[in-house]
Scaffold this motif. Structure first.
Motif, short mmCIF file in Angstrom:
data_model
loop_
_atom_site.label_atom_id
_atom_site.label_comp_id
_atom_site.label_asym_id
_atom_site.label_seq_id
_atom_site.Cartn_x
_atom_site.Cartn_y
_atom_site.Cartn_z
N ASN B 5 0.84 -1.20 0.00
CA ASN B 5 0.00 0.00 0.00
C ASN B 5 0.88 1.25 0.00
OD1 ASN B 5 0.47 1.06 2.73
ND2 ASN B 5 -0.73 -0.69 3.48
N ARG B 53 -11.06 3.54 9.13
CA ARG B 53 -10.72 2.99 7.82
C ARG B 53 -11.97 2.98 6.93
NH1 ARG B 53 -8.57 -3.18 6.81
NH2 ARG B 53 -8.44 -3.08 4.55
N GLY B 54 -11.84 3.49 5.72
CA GLY B 54 -12.96 3.50 4.78
C GLY B 54 -13.77 4.79 4.81
N GLY B 78 -6.09 4.32 6.03
CA GLY B 78 -7.03 3.75 5.06
C GLY B 78 -8.30 4.55 4.89
N ILE B 145 -3.93 -2.38 5.39
CA ILE B 145 -4.53 -1.75 4.20
C ILE B 145 -4.02 -2.47 2.95
CG2 ILE B 145 -4.71 0.39 2.87
CD1 ILE B 145 -4.09 1.78 5.66
N ASP B 149 -7.80 -1.10 -1.42
CA ASP B 149 -8.44 -0.10 -0.56
C ASP B 149 -8.40 1.24 -1.29
OD1 ASP B 149 -8.86 -0.56 2.73
OD2 ASP B 149 -7.83 -2.17 1.66
#
Lengths: 90, 516
Positions: B5, B53-54, B78, B145, B149
């Motif tokens: 990543n 994250r997200g 992330g 991650i 992603d």
């Protein structure tokens, strides 16, 4: 076509450029000899608009002046260029 | 260096050369170690603000140190970030925020949503103070991650009248970085300009191809109100070696006599993309730097991680009847098809629509399944398994043998204005929202030199031009505001009763010429 009267060209250019400056939030006074591009008051975006406007309105081809923007760097310079005999629209 | 990543890749660079210069911005210089620590603290701060994250973080910021550090902080946890233009009209900003549904907006201006404001010196100092107490070591959760992603969201014009947010995965940018290293030779010791606006796709290259290859980036504001000679001097003062911008900017600098080796002695590579570079304007640029610097034309929709092809300009590039420089061969890890209107492959040497595939393809448009389904499609030649291609709308032709692509136009109404991608329908929609206007069509007229001019025709009540301009300025970014507005009693329609943009374009061309 006869030569366009100098005062008319100047006032049209002055109006046009002042409008663009206002759009950008530039309300400082503008004299006919103030530098437009060298000073940064007009930018690359304005250059495209100004060039195309002069091309359509006065029949000047930007390539004929060697893509030289310094020749359009003030209202006076534009007025002089537009009134050159070779620059007259057919 | 292999990392799965972007954040791990960045941390590996920071560990390998902690004292190397990473960022020059607002008079400050940060080393890789300093930028990484700052990003780590900000990542912990984001987490404390409820960003998981997200979740999406909107960064409505100009080029300030925090903007770059926050982007790195987001990729570490992330949380995809979206840079938004802090000068965008409020209405357009609202549409973009609505799509993003951000967990947090870090901004220099007030507005809707959960915001952290860092618009003035006191607020900036307060944030700095708050994060200074946080741990500055790398975060353990970064390791989970993956390449698919989402890394960032980049907004681009949409034909439905609202901008679309392209979601790009980490893997797409990892391939971009690799291409920049191997094909463009970017590495430690290089200094890249970041003249491109930070909320504009080209910035993705500046930031990642620079930082993640161990090169420094120099944040520069394009020309806003300052003399162009000052921008060029600054590039030279900071000894930049790589200068990437849109052709419009290079053409502007050239026409001001500033695109010369004596003005830019440190630059060894110039790259341009985002719009076509007319060969007539490229010639003097090429001649001025022949033997001193390389010139590279690049191509890539926002939906395929910024850039998907590059082409080095050489003498023979000019031996063509084409008006524009070639797009080049596709970068490694891209697959493509060139299809006709019936979605069948075109014969060699024929133009067709370019469909792009591979890990560089975006995940879709954020919270916009309809538009995603329209542009991200199953490969029409594959039935047995899932293979998604991005339907670019660009018409191209592949040179037999070499695979070099040449641009042949658009399959729709998308145009490029100063490098910005503009769907003309977005302008139509904005104009029709103006009281009294019943129908409107924006068109682009091109001159022989390749310059494009945006005009609009409208029907309904005849309004003062200033009123229409004001209305557009309130709804659209400056580059999308038409230069002239021309009233027509009737907008011409085609056989199907649809407004006919081509007829309007020729009508406006005549009307503008007559007005002189």
């Amino acid at each position: 076509m006869t030569t366009t009267e100098r005062p008319e060209v100047r006032s049209r250019m002055r109006h046009y450029i002042t409008q663009r400056l206002i759009m950008k939030g530039d309300l400082s006074p503008l004299s006919d000899d103030d530098l437009l591009f060298t000073s940064g008051r007009l930018d690359s975006l304005d250059a495209v608009e100004l060039i195309m406007s002069i091309e359509t309105d006065y029949g000047i081809n930007f390539s004929d002046i060697g893509f030289d923007l310094t020749r359009l760097d003030s209202i006076s310079a534009i007025a002089a260029l537009v009134q050159q005999p070779s620059a007259e629209p057919a | 260096m292999v990392a799965h990543n972007l954040a791990l890749h960045f941390e590996a660079v920071a560990a390998a050369s902690p004292e190397a210069l990473a960022l020059i911005c607002e008079g400050d210089s940060l080393t890789f170690a300093e930028l990484n620590k700052s990003a780590n603290r900000l990542a912990r701060w984001l987490t404390s603000q409820g960003v998981d994250r997200g979740a999406v973080v909107c960064l409505e910021l100009p080029k300030m140190v925090e903007a770059y550090a926050l982007a790195m902080a987001c990729i570490k946890i992330g949380a995809p970030y979206a840079f938004l233009d802090p000068a965008a009209p409020a209405e357009r900003a609202r549409l973009m925020l609505e799509r993003c549904r951000p967990a947090l907006i870090v901004s220099v201006r007030g507005g809707v949503g959960s915001r952290a404001l860092i618009g003035d010196a006191d607020a900036r100092a307060a944030l700095r103070d708050a994060v200074s107490r946080l741990d500055d070591s790398n975060l353990p959760q970064t390791a989970v991650i993956t390449g698919v992603d989402p890394a960032y969201v980049m907004f681009t014009s949409g034909s439905t009248g609202e901008p679309k947010g392209v979601v790009i995965p980490h893997q797409g940018v990892l391939h971009l970085i690799d291409w920049a290293k191997h094909d463009l030779g970017i590495g430690p010791g290089d200094r890249l300009t970041n003249v491109n606006p930070i909320y504009f796709d080209n910035s993705v290259f500046d930031i990642y191809a620079g930082l993640l290859n161990g090169a420094a980036i120099v944040a520069l504001d394009a020309l806003k109100g300052r003399p162009p000679a000052e921008l060029v001097s600054e590039i030279t003062k900071h000894q930049c070696t790589f200068f990437f911008a849109v052709p419009t900017l290079f053409m502007f600098l050239d026409s001001m006599h500033l695109l010369r080796p004596d003005w830019l002695p440190s630059v060894s590579r110039f790259m341009f993309g985002g719009e076509g570079f007319p060969l007539a304007r490229l010639r003097p640029f090429y001649d001025a730097f022949a033997g001193k610097a390389k010139l590279i034309n690049c191509y890539g929709p926002t939906e395929t991680s910024c850039i998907c092809s590059g082409f080095e300009i050489v003498e023979s590039t000019f031996d063509t009847s084409d008006g524009l420089a070639p797009l080049g061969r596709l970068n490694p890890n891209f697959s493509y098809r060139i299809l006709d209107e019936d979605l069948k492959p075109v014969p060699a040497g024929t133009a067709g629509e370019l469909w792009l595939g591979g890990p560089g393809v975006a995940l879709g448009y954020i919270n916009n399944p309809q538009e995603t389904a329209r542009r991200f499609r199953q490969d029409p030649l594959i039935q047995g398994y899932r293979s998604i291609l991005y339907r670019s709308g660009d018409l191209v032709e592949a040179e037999a043998g070499s695979g070099v692509l040449r641009f042949r136009g658009r399959a729709d109404n998308q145009v490029k204005l100063r490098g910005y991608r503009v769907e003309l329908e977005e302008i139509d929609h904005a104009l029709v929202a103006c009281k009294g206007v019943t129908r409107a069509l924006a068109v682009v007229l091109q001159d022989a030199g390749g310059a494009s001019r945006l005009l609009a025709a409208y029907a309904g009540e005849r309004l003062p031009e200033s009123e229409l301009r004001q209305h557009c300025t309130a709804h659209l970014p400056a580059y999308m505001v038409p230069g002239r507005f021309i009233w027509l009693e009737h907008i011409p329609v085609n056989a199907n009763g649809k407004a006919d943009r081509r007829s309007v374009a020729s009508l406006l061309g005549e009307a503008v010429a007559r007005a002189s």
